[in-house]
Design a protein around this motif. Structure first.
Motif, PDB file in Angstrom:
ATOM      1  N   VAL A 143       0.857  -1.187   0.000  1.00 53.83           N
ATOM      2  CA  VAL A 143       0.000   0.000   0.000  1.00 53.83           C
ATOM      3  C   VAL A 143       0.892   1.236   0.000  1.00 53.83           C
ATOM      4  CG1 VAL A 143      -1.857  -1.177   1.246  1.00 53.83           C
ATOM      5  CG2 VAL A 143      -0.138   0.122   2.530  1.00 53.83           C
ATOM      6  N   SER A 144       0.295   2.389  -0.257  1.00 51.59           N
ATOM      7  CA  SER A 144       1.042   3.641  -0.127  1.00 51.59           C
ATOM      8  C   SER A 144       0.179   4.650   0.609  1.00 51.59           C
ATOM      9  CB  SER A 144       1.467   4.183  -1.494  1.00 51.59           C
ATOM     10  OG  SER A 144       0.370   4.688  -2.219  1.00 51.59           O
ATOM     11  N   THR A 145       0.837   5.598   1.249  1.00 49.86           N
ATOM     12  CA  THR A 145       0.139   6.642   1.986  1.00 49.86           C
ATOM     13  C   THR A 145       0.699   8.002   1.600  1.00 49.86           C
ATOM     14  OG1 THR A 145       1.689   6.428   3.850  1.00 49.86           O
ATOM     15  CG2 THR A 145      -0.381   5.195   3.996  1.00 49.86           C
ATOM     16  N   ALA A 146      -0.118   9.015   1.755  1.00 56.87           N
ATOM     17  CA  ALA A 146       0.307  10.379   1.459  1.00 56.87           C
ATOM     18  C   ALA A 146       0.996  11.001   2.668  1.00 56.87           C
ATOM     19  CB  ALA A 146      -0.901  11.225   1.061  1.00 56.87           C
ATOM     20  N   ASN A 147       1.854  11.959   2.377  1.00 60.50           N
ATOM     21  CA  ASN A 147       2.489  12.767   3.430  1.00 60.50           C
ATOM     22  C   ASN A 147       3.150  11.893   4.490  1.00 60.50           C
ATOM     23  OD1 ASN A 147       1.641  15.184   2.105  1.00 60.50           O
ATOM     24  ND2 ASN A 147      -0.417  14.776   2.880  1.00 60.50           N
ATOM     25  N   GLN A 148       2.785  12.069   5.772  1.00 63.57           N
ATOM     26  CA  GLN A 148       3.365  11.224   6.824  1.00 63.57           C
ATOM     27  C   GLN A 148       2.329  10.281   7.425  1.00 63.57           C
ATOM     28  OE1 GLN A 148       6.372  10.790   7.290  1.00 63.57           O
ATOM     29  NE2 GLN A 148       7.391  12.619   6.473  1.00 63.57           N
ATOM     30  N   ASP A 149       1.314   9.954   6.641  1.00 63.82           N
ATOM     31  CA  ASP A 149       0.340   8.987   7.122  1.00 63.82           C
ATOM     32  C   ASP A 149       0.973   7.602   7.239  1.00 63.82           C
ATOM     33  OD1 ASP A 149      -1.587  10.909   7.291  1.00 63.82           O
ATOM     34  OD2 ASP A 149      -2.764  10.216   5.581  1.00 63.82           O
TER      35      ASP A 149
END
Length: 208
Positions: A143-149
């Protein structure tokens, strides 16, 4: 202060030539330190939350007032993500054992897993992270997350869920001094510095 900048378990130049010394030093002492400072600043008003482990804190963001929640989400997330990132780097380890078997089971092959992971990292628009996570059903996923999520924040916040086994920072500050705009080269270099022993340890602890 509730949280402190963790020391790296290696010298700043230990990951050369894959991750350069200057980037590692700035990334650790400037960027990560800022996340720590900002997190501590917010938590001055929330002593009970300040007692939590950083991974527990980012799973309890709903206990923070709305007007401070996004700021804490970004900075506590940054501290959690980087604390895991640093210990997940080391030259010379090998993917083997239960984690390798699970990757082959859930992605058909190690090579296929790497392709999927690289695509997630390369196509994350702007700043963010790519992750290998263990889902609640016992299967691995990328998976990938935005910013520092962080996936630990859950789908309602980060858009994904799962227990992080491996994470790659794809913010420009993580690679731009060496790789400039060539993010795919940086992603490829990651495989040379993955601490597979640490990833295997995280996996084994979670499937006990």
């Amino acid at each position: 202060m509730s949280y402190t900048l963790p020391s790296l378990p290696y010298e700043y130049g230990a990951l050369e030539p894959h991750f350069d010394e200057r980037t590692m030093r700035i990334h650790h002492t400037k960027h990560h330190q800022t996340y720590v400072n900002n997190t501590n600043d917010v938590l001055k008003d929330f002593p009970e939350l300040a007692k939590l482990d950083i991974d527990d804190l980012i799973q309890n963001l709903d206990k923070v007032p709305v007007d401070k929640r996004t700021f804490l989400r970004n900075n506590a997330g940054g501290h959690a993500n980087h604390s895991m990132f640093w210990i997940g780097l080391k030259i010379g380890t090998e993917l083997q054992g239960e984690l390798k078997s699970a990757i082959e089971r859930d992605f058909d092959s190690v090579e296929n897993f790497k392709e999927i992971f690289e695509k997630a990292a390369a196509t994350r628009f702007g700043s963010g992270w790519a992750w290998l996570v263990l889902k609640s059903d016992g299967k691995l996923a990328v998976v990938s997350t935005a910013n520092q999520d962080n996936p630990l924040m859950g789908e309602s916040i980060s858009g994904v869920s799962g227990y992080p086994i491996l994470g790659l920072d794809v913010w420009e500050h993580a690679y731009y001094l060496k790789y400039e705009n060539r993010r795919p080269e940086y992603i490829k270099a990651f495989w040379s510095v993955v601490n597979w022993d640490e990833a295997a340890k995280r996996f084994a602890e979670k499937i006990k």
